[in-house]
Design a protein around this motif. Structure first.
Motif, short mmCIF file in Angstrom:
data_model
loop_
_atom_site.label_atom_id
_atom_site.label_comp_id
_atom_site.label_asym_id
_atom_site.label_seq_id
_atom_site.Cartn_x
_atom_site.Cartn_y
_atom_site.Cartn_z
N THR A 10 -66.21 17.58 6.44
CA THR A 10 -66.78 16.91 5.28
C THR A 10 -68.20 17.38 5.03
O THR A 10 -68.60 17.62 3.90
CB THR A 10 -66.75 15.38 5.50
OG1 THR A 10 -65.40 14.96 5.69
CG2 THR A 10 -67.33 14.66 4.30
N ARG B 224 -69.50 19.26 1.64
CA ARG B 224 -70.64 18.77 0.85
C ARG B 224 -71.70 19.85 0.70
O ARG B 224 -72.28 20.02 -0.38
CB ARG B 224 -71.23 17.55 1.52
CG ARG B 224 -70.34 16.30 1.45
CD ARG B 224 -70.93 15.18 2.27
NE ARG B 224 -70.09 13.99 2.21
CZ ARG B 224 -70.28 12.91 2.96
NH1 ARG B 224 -71.29 12.87 3.82
NH2 ARG B 224 -69.47 11.87 2.86
N ARG C 45 -70.54 22.32 -1.89
CA ARG C 45 -70.67 21.82 -3.25
C ARG C 45 -72.12 21.82 -3.71
O ARG C 45 -72.42 22.09 -4.88
CB ARG C 45 -70.07 20.40 -3.35
CG ARG C 45 -68.55 20.39 -3.34
CD ARG C 45 -68.02 19.03 -3.79
NE ARG C 45 -68.41 17.98 -2.87
CZ ARG C 45 -67.73 17.63 -1.79
NH1 ARG C 45 -66.61 18.28 -1.50
NH2 ARG C 45 -68.12 16.65 -1.02
N ALA D 200 -69.01 9.01 -10.88
CA ALA D 200 -69.13 8.44 -9.54
C ALA D 200 -69.04 6.92 -9.58
O ALA D 200 -68.48 6.29 -8.69
CB ALA D 200 -70.44 8.88 -8.90
N PRO E 148 -63.95 17.33 -5.09
CA PRO E 148 -63.22 16.43 -4.20
C PRO E 148 -62.17 15.58 -4.91
O PRO E 148 -61.46 14.82 -4.27
CB PRO E 148 -64.33 15.53 -3.63
CG PRO E 148 -65.36 15.50 -4.71
CD PRO E 148 -65.33 16.86 -5.36
N ARG E 149 -62.09 15.69 -6.22
CA ARG E 149 -61.13 14.89 -6.98
C ARG E 149 -59.71 15.42 -6.77
O ARG E 149 -59.51 16.56 -6.35
CB ARG E 149 -61.47 14.92 -8.47
CG ARG E 149 -62.88 14.49 -8.81
CD ARG E 149 -63.18 13.07 -8.35
NE ARG E 149 -62.27 12.09 -8.91
CZ ARG E 149 -62.40 11.57 -10.13
NH1 ARG E 149 -63.42 11.92 -10.90
NH2 ARG E 149 -61.55 10.68 -10.57
N ARG F 278 -67.94 12.78 -7.32
CA ARG F 278 -67.34 12.16 -6.14
C ARG F 278 -67.53 10.66 -6.24
O ARG F 278 -68.64 10.15 -6.06
CB ARG F 278 -67.97 12.69 -4.86
CG ARG F 278 -67.30 12.16 -3.59
CD ARG F 278 -67.92 12.76 -2.35
NE ARG F 278 -67.26 12.29 -1.14
CZ ARG F 278 -66.17 12.81 -0.61
NH1 ARG F 278 -65.62 13.87 -1.18
NH2 ARG F 278 -65.63 12.33 0.48
N ASP G 17 -64.83 6.63 -2.75
CA ASP G 17 -64.39 7.64 -1.79
C ASP G 17 -65.44 7.86 -0.71
O ASP G 17 -65.12 8.05 0.46
CB ASP G 17 -64.12 8.96 -2.52
CG ASP G 17 -62.92 8.87 -3.44
OD1 ASP G 17 -62.19 7.87 -3.34
OD2 ASP G 17 -62.72 9.80 -4.26
N GLU G 18 -66.72 7.84 -1.12
CA GLU G 18 -67.80 8.00 -0.14
C GLU G 18 -67.76 6.87 0.89
O GLU G 18 -67.89 7.10 2.10
CB GLU G 18 -69.15 8.02 -0.85
CG GLU G 18 -69.39 9.22 -1.74
CD GLU G 18 -69.84 10.43 -0.94
OE1 GLU G 18 -69.95 10.32 0.29
OE2 GLU G 18 -70.08 11.48 -1.56
#
Length: 353
Positions: free
Chosen positions: A7, A11, A14, A65, A287-288, A332, A336-337
């Motif tokens: 992860t 990140r 991205r 988001a 991440p979608r 994001r 999800d975070e």
């Protein structure tokens, strides 16, 4: 490699991609200023388009988001209202048909359809997902109501691509196909303008596109030949004496790649291509869910096709809408975070135990 390490790496990747995109947009604005200074041009149009796209992308990231389903729903409704009620997006004078002002209407409808489809794929509630396909279909059909058959076809293409994206396991293949479609359209426009097509095919293309449009494209190539690297300066194409005889000066080249080639040279075209490739790369890394990113990619590719054939990117509404859609598809969601943080905390507890 643990899930947390993966992860963190994603990140970081991205963030690098986002930084590269902002640099590309900045270079587009800087090159417009440089070529304008070299040739006493008017860079305001390019600067406004870059600003609208960047602001739209930032707004889409934030709203996506916070409200990953409601934000694109609101965007889809707004796009439909603008396409129906804004006179500047409705069919213009004869020289603008079929992909002048009508192309802008088609672009807005395609982006609105993409936003509605993204909202449908983003929701985890099956009943709500089924309900959201209805407004997407209605937006696609509204092109015929507002007198834009091109918009109806463009929106329908986005809707079909979105439905197909639901059964595509690997997004990389879809992203590559979208890139090829955009590149093929731009290459076809250049072939028509340069007279590289065989006789019968060239005649058919000229009849379908209109002789006036082909003349405009040929004039753009002629100007590019005078200054292939830096062009003749923003705003110089379309001035009296630079367009085909019998056409109004404000007709313009009606092709974003050829306009940049004429006004900003090969560097401008490469920057435009770089921005589009960056958007596709950002969607690939997003991440979608895959259907969301491929739907957004399909809508933006349809916009690229319309921009290659018309002047859709001359409208701030279109460039801002494109930025919004890209932002929604690459955001994001905070939910999800939080879920990832909880999973990482649980994994850490299990490791300590």
């Amino acid at each position: 490699m643990t899930r947390a390490t993966e992860t963190d790496a994603e990140r970081a990747g991205r963030n690098v991609s986002d930084g590269a995109g902002m640099i590309l947009l900045g270079l587009c604005a800087l090159w417009a200023l440089i070529t304008a200074a070299m040739h006493d041009g008017r860079p305001e149009g390019v600067l406004l388009a870059v600003l609208a796209a960047a602001a739209g992308c930032a707004t889409g990231r934030v709203s996506g988001a916070l409200l990953p389903v409601a934000a694109p729903c609101a965007g889809a409704a707004t796009g439909l209202v603008l396409a129906v009620t804004t006179p500047a997006l409705l069919p213009g004078p004869p020289y603008a048909d079929p992909l002048g002002h009508t192309g802008a209407t088609a672009a807005v409808l395609a982006l609105a359809t993409g936003a509605a489809c993204c909202a449908a794929w983003a929701t985890p509630v099956p009943a709500l997902r089924s309900a959201l396909w209805l407004p997407a279909a209605l937006i696609a059909l509204s092109g015929a109501v507002v007198g834009s058959p091109v918009g109806c076809v463009a929106s329908g293409a986005v809707l079909l691509c979105s439905l197909a994206a639901g059964s595509m396991p690997h997004r990389g293949v879809g992203v590559a196909g979208l890139a090829l479609a955009a590149a093929g359209t731009a290459g076809g426009v250049w072939a028509v303008a340069a007279g590289a097509l065989p006789g019968p095919l060239a005649e058919a293309a000229t009849d379908r596109l209109g002789p006036y449009r082909v003349h405009l494209w040929q004039d753009a190539l002629g100007l590019a030949g005078r200054a292939p690297l830096a062009g003749v300066g923003p705003g110089h194409y379309g001035r009296p004496g630079t367009v085909a005889p019998g056409l109004p000066a404000e007709a313009g080249p009606h092709s974003a790649p050829l306009q940049l080639l004429a006004e900003q040279g090969l560097v401008g075209v490469l920057l435009l291509a770089g921005v589009f490739c960056w958007v596709l790369h950002a969607l690939w890394r997003a991440p979608r869910p895959t259907p969301v990113v491929l739907t957004a990619g399909a809508a933006l590719t349809v916009l690229a096709v319309l921009a290659s054939l018309g002047n859709a990117l001359s409208f701030t509404t279109v460039t801002a809408g494109a930025g919004l859609l890209a932002g929604w598809a690459t955001a994001r969601p905070w939910a999800d975070e939080e879920r990832t943080a909880r999973e990482e905390a649980v994994a850490g507890e299990r490791t300590r135990i």
